[in-house]
Scaffold this active site. Sequence first.
Site, PDB file in Angstrom:
ATOM      1  N   LYS A   1       0.591  33.784 -10.233  1.00 39.19           N
ATOM      2  CA  LYS A   1       1.392  34.297 -11.497  1.00 39.19           C
ATOM      3  C   LYS A   1       1.973  35.316 -11.881  1.00 39.19           C
ATOM      4  O   LYS A   1       2.218  36.247 -11.230  1.00 39.19           O
ATOM      5  CB  LYS A   1      -0.585  35.153 -11.930  1.00 39.19           C
ATOM      6  CG  LYS A   1      -0.885  35.242 -13.580  1.00 39.19           C
ATOM      7  CD  LYS A   1      -2.239  35.275 -13.983  1.00 39.19           C
ATOM      8  CE  LYS A   1      -2.183  35.883 -15.532  1.00 39.19           C
ATOM      9  NZ  LYS A   1      -3.788  36.359 -15.381  1.00 39.19           N
TER      10      LYS A   1
ATOM     11  N   SER B   1      -5.283  33.294 -18.836  1.00 38.66           N
ATOM     12  CA  SER B   1      -3.370  33.453 -19.073  1.00 38.66           C
ATOM     13  C   SER B   1      -3.421  33.030 -18.078  1.00 38.66           C
ATOM     14  O   SER B   1      -1.607  33.132 -17.582  1.00 38.66           O
ATOM     15  CB  SER B   1      -3.701  35.348 -18.982  1.00 38.66           C
ATOM     16  OG  SER B   1      -4.043  35.861 -17.727  1.00 38.66           O
TER      17      SER B   1
ATOM     18  N   SER C   1      -9.772  34.249 -17.316  1.00 38.98           N
ATOM     19  CA  SER C   1      -8.165  33.625 -16.493  1.00 38.98           C
ATOM     20  C   SER C   1      -7.600  33.649 -15.663  1.00 38.98           C
ATOM     21  O   SER C   1      -7.296  32.472 -15.169  1.00 38.98           O
ATOM     22  CB  SER C   1      -6.797  35.078 -16.793  1.00 38.98           C
ATOM     23  OG  SER C   1      -6.905  35.666 -18.211  1.00 38.98           O
TER      24      SER C   1
END
Length: 441
Positions: free
Chosen positions: A44, A119, A143
Site C-alpha cells: 500500500k 483505503s 481498510s
Amino acid sequence: MVQDRFSLALQEAAQVDKLIEEETGGEDVLEDRLPLLGVPLSVKESFAVQGMSHTAGSLARRGILATVDAPAVAQLKRAGAIPLGVTNIPEQCMWIESHNHLYGMTRNPYNLDRIAGGSSGGEGSILGAAGSVIGVGSDIGGSIRFPSFSNGIFGHKPTPGIVSNDNQLPPFSGRQEELLSTGPMCRYAEDLLPMLKIMAGANVDKLSLNEKVDLKKLRFFTVPDCGEALFTNPVSEELKQAQRKVVERLEADLGVKVEEVHFPDLKHSYDMWFVSMSLPDQEGKLPDSFEKLLGEPGPPVWPLWELLKAMVGKSDHTIPAIFYALLSKMTSPPLSALKIREKLQEDFDQLLGTDGVLLYPTFTKVAPKHHHPLFAFYDLIYTAIFNVLGLPVTQCPLGLNEEGLPLGVQVVAGKLQDHLTIQMAVYLEKAFGGWRDPGAN
C-alpha cells in the site's frame, strides 16, 4: 562457451550446497532464514518502501520518495520477499474508494465499473487480479477488509499493537493507533499465517500462531446485521444468504451449533468509531484535523473553498476527500458513545473469550459502482466497529454472486486470538473455493 559456463555454475552451486549441508547437518537454512525468498510483494502506497513513491495520494507530495522501509515491509524483505511496487489509495487513506488526482482511479478486476475499495484498494485490486502474490495493508476502519471483500481475497486485521504501524501516512495522532492495524493481504488463506509471523516481529510471542486449532471445539456465533443504524443501508439479501450458508456448512461439517446473537448497541457503531478517532492522547493533544492532513506539507486546506474549486474542476482534491473534511469539521463526536463502547467491549470479550468465533457482514452490498460510496459512507460501520473493539478479524471470500462479483464475510475472535480467525479462513477456503480467477468469468 555458454554451455561450459552453465556447467561450471552448476558444479559451483553443488559444491556450495554440499558445504552448507556439512555445516548445518542437512538443515535447510534458506527455508528458515528466508521463508519468502523470491516471493513478489506489493505494498500500500501509504507505507514507506525505500526508493518508491510515498505520497499518500496527495498532489502536494508528488515526486516524494521514501528513504526508509516501514518496519512491516522491512520484516518481509528480510524474509526474502521482493517488492514489485506500491499500490493506489484514496487521499490520506480516508475513503472507501481508491481514487486521487495523482494516480487516478483503481478499478475492480471482476468488473471495471465497480470500486476496488479503500483505503488499501490498490492492494486489493492487484492481488485479486493475480498481479502480485502477497501484500501489505493497513486498517483503521476497514481498510484491509473492505478491499479484500471487494476483490475476492483474504485480508487479516491483527489484534492492535502486534504489527508495527510506524513509517506510514497519514501519521496517526491522538489515540488513533489504538484503532490502527497493519496486516497481510493475499489470495490464499495459507499465506496469512507465515506473513503475520514475519510481520509481527518480536511481538509474535504474544499470539498463539503455532497452536493447533480444533474447530470442533470452538464456540460459534453469527450476527446478521447491526440493526437499524441511522444513515446505514440494510445488508443485502445475497450477503445474508452467503453468511447463512457458512452457518449451515459449519453445523454440517463440524457438528457444532452456531448461535445467532444480537447486540442492539451495534446501531451506534459510527458514533463509537468517530469519537474513538477524535480522542486526545495522554498529554491532551487532539488528533490532527483532516483539513491539515490534506494540506501537508503546506498549510491546512479550507474545505468549503476546495468544494467551490472542485465545482469548476480546479481543486487538487477529490470530492470524497473534501466531503470527509467537511463532515469532520461540521460534526462533533458524541462523548456518550464512549460509555456504549465500554459496555460493548465487555459484552464481546465475555462472549468470545479465548475459544469463540463470530461471523459478521463486511458491508451492506457487493462492491458498489464508482462514486456510489458517497451515498454509502456510513456502511463502513460493519468493519469499523472491530477497530473500536480492538479485535482480530479475517475477511474471507465466499465465491461470486450471479453478476460475478465477490461475496464474503468477516470472521472475528477475541483479543490475541488471531490464530482462530486465520484457521477459520483456511477452512472456509476449502469449503467455498476461496479466490476465484476474475479472468475465468
